[in-house]
Design a protein around this motif. Structure first.
Motif, PDB file in Angstrom:
ATOM      1  N   ARG A   1      43.862  45.857  34.701  1.00 26.94           N
ATOM      2  CA  ARG A   1      42.708  46.244  34.165  1.00 26.94           C
ATOM      3  C   ARG A   1      42.652  47.556  33.151  1.00 26.94           C
ATOM      4  O   ARG A   1      42.448  48.333  33.246  1.00 26.94           O
ATOM      5  CB  ARG A   1      42.291  47.678  35.612  1.00 26.94           C
ATOM      6  CG  ARG A   1      42.674  47.101  37.000  1.00 26.94           C
ATOM      7  CD  ARG A   1      43.224  47.911  37.649  1.00 26.94           C
ATOM      8  NE  ARG A   1      42.791  47.465  38.954  1.00 26.94           N
ATOM      9  CZ  ARG A   1      42.984  47.717  40.136  1.00 26.94           C
ATOM     10  NH1 ARG A   1      42.378  49.517  40.574  1.00 26.94           N
ATOM     11  NH2 ARG A   1      42.949  47.352  41.870  1.00 26.94           N
TER      12      ARG A   1
ATOM     13  N   PRO B   1      40.986  48.380  29.179  1.00 24.45           N
ATOM     14  CA  PRO B   1      39.776  48.562  29.043  1.00 24.45           C
ATOM     15  C   PRO B   1      39.421  47.289  27.373  1.00 24.45           C
ATOM     16  O   PRO B   1      40.447  47.432  26.374  1.00 24.45           O
ATOM     17  CB  PRO B   1      39.843  49.623  28.498  1.00 24.45           C
ATOM     18  CG  PRO B   1      41.359  50.163  27.972  1.00 24.45           C
ATOM     19  CD  PRO B   1      41.991  49.245  29.095  1.00 24.45           C
ATOM     20  N   THR B   2      38.356  47.182  27.683  1.00 23.10           N
ATOM     21  CA  THR B   2      37.810  46.168  25.442  1.00 23.10           C
ATOM     22  C   THR B   2      37.404  47.269  25.142  1.00 23.10           C
ATOM     23  O   THR B   2      37.632  46.982  23.672  1.00 23.10           O
ATOM     24  CB  THR B   2      36.882  45.294  26.501  1.00 23.10           C
ATOM     25  OG1 THR B   2      35.619  46.470  26.755  1.00 23.10           O
ATOM     26  CG2 THR B   2      37.811  44.322  27.551  1.00 23.10           C
TER      27      THR B   2
ATOM     28  N   SER C   1      33.302  49.135  30.431  1.00 20.08           N
ATOM     29  CA  SER C   1      34.939  48.505  30.247  1.00 20.08           C
ATOM     30  C   SER C   1      35.488  49.656  28.488  1.00 20.08           C
ATOM     31  O   SER C   1      36.265  48.799  28.419  1.00 20.08           O
ATOM     32  CB  SER C   1      34.812  47.458  29.737  1.00 20.08           C
ATOM     33  OG  SER C   1      34.381  46.515  28.845  1.00 20.08           O
TER      34      SER C   1
ATOM     35  N   GLN D   1      38.907  54.405  34.716  1.00 17.86           N
ATOM     36  CA  GLN D   1      37.339  53.973  35.698  1.00 17.86           C
ATOM     37  C   GLN D   1      36.963  55.214  36.322  1.00 17.86           C
ATOM     38  O   GLN D   1      37.545  55.852  36.844  1.00 17.86           O
ATOM     39  CB  GLN D   1      37.903  52.494  36.091  1.00 17.86           C
ATOM     40  CG  GLN D   1      38.239  51.454  35.208  1.00 17.86           C
ATOM     41  CD  GLN D   1      38.532  50.368  36.057  1.00 17.86           C
ATOM     42  OE1 GLN D   1      39.366  49.942  37.085  1.00 17.86           O
ATOM     43  NE2 GLN D   1      37.842  49.171  35.476  1.00 17.86           N
TER      44      GLN D   1
END
Length: 274
Positions: free
Chosen positions: A54, A56-57, A79, A112
């Motif tokens: 999970r 983030p980008t 994301s 998130q």
């Protein structure tokens, strides 16, 4: 011969995801805050296995002129992990410290929209990410002194080290006054109602030093943060169940379970019965 398919680019990780700055940074030197944030990210994460599914980008670091540091749980489905800091102009020690703590929450899968903090175990996540930031500050101080990002600024490494030492000194006094140093299990039993407050409360601050010592003693403990909060209920579970879920998540990601096992033993948390 048919042409070869282009090789897929590796997915970004928490260490490689691009960072953007937002908010009011005042009259800081152009690019300076970017460098400090990037250096702290490396100080926190270099050599750590990033195993979470999970990650983030993108990362956004947003400077606010008031309020508390936080991870903004923006419900837009993106994301991107959004970190908020509140620092003085060119206060690089404070920026590194605040960013490191909030980066720890992102590392612990608390970025998130569904990652709202909840008792009774949020205090434990706070203690772990505070230790994560203090560990990063120690590395940053050493690296800054040896290879400063700004020419001739080697001495500021000592200022970062002093900033860190002052935090640790305060937390040590708390641990002693609360009785944590004498008997951690009795401390946990005696102060349970206060400890379970979902914040970096004084009890979480005291606990953070023991976790920091574990990070230093067994560096693979750090990777277990990436296995946190991958189950329904997140920090809202009772601590016995929380630790069992965390160990299972470590096994699923093939991360070291050393830290949850150590915390269970330290606090004398009984086995969880399904």
């Amino acid at each position: 011969m048919s042409p070869k398919a282009p090789s897929a680019r590796p997915s970004p990780t928490l260490l490689t995801a691009p960072i953007e700055l937002a908010g009011d940074w005042g009259r800081m030197l152009e690019g300076a805050a970017d460098q400090v944030v990037e250096l702290m990210r490396h100080s926190c994460l270099d050599g750590v296995r990033l195993l979470s599914d999970r990650q983030p980008t993108r990362l956004r670091v947003d400077e606010h002129t008031s309020g508390t540091p936080a991870v903004w749980l923006h419900p837009d489905g993106s994301s991107m992990a959004w970190i908020i800091v509140d620092i003085g102009e060119r206060d690089w020690s404070k920026l590194a410290y605040q960013f490191g703590h909030e980066l720890g929450h992102v590392f612990a899968n608390s970025w998130q929209a569904d990652a709202k903090p909840a008792p009774p175990c949020q205090w434990l996540e706070e203690a772990m990410v505070e230790a994560f930031s203090l560990r990063g500050l120690g590395r940053l101080a050493k690296d800054w002194k040896e290879n400063p990002p700004f020419a001739g600024d080697n001495a500021f490494g000592d200022a970062i080290a002093k900033y860190r030492e002052n935090i640790i000194r305060g937390y040590t006094a708390l641990a002693d006054s609360q009785g944590f140093t004498r008997d951690a299990a009795a401390w946990f039993a005696d102060h349970r109602g206060e400890i379970d407050m979902p914040a970096l409360n004084p009890f979480a601050q005291a606990m953070s030093l023991t976790i920091l010592a574990e990070y230093d003693r067994a560096p693979d403990c750090v990777e277990a943060l990436g296995a946190l909060n991958r189950w329904p209920g997140r920090t809202g579970l009772p601590i016995a169940e929380y630790l069992v879920r965390w160990e299972a998540s470590c096994a699923e990601l093939r991360a070291s379970p050393r830290l949850p096992i150590r915390l269970r033993d330290l606090l004398h948390v009984p086995p969880w019965a399904k």
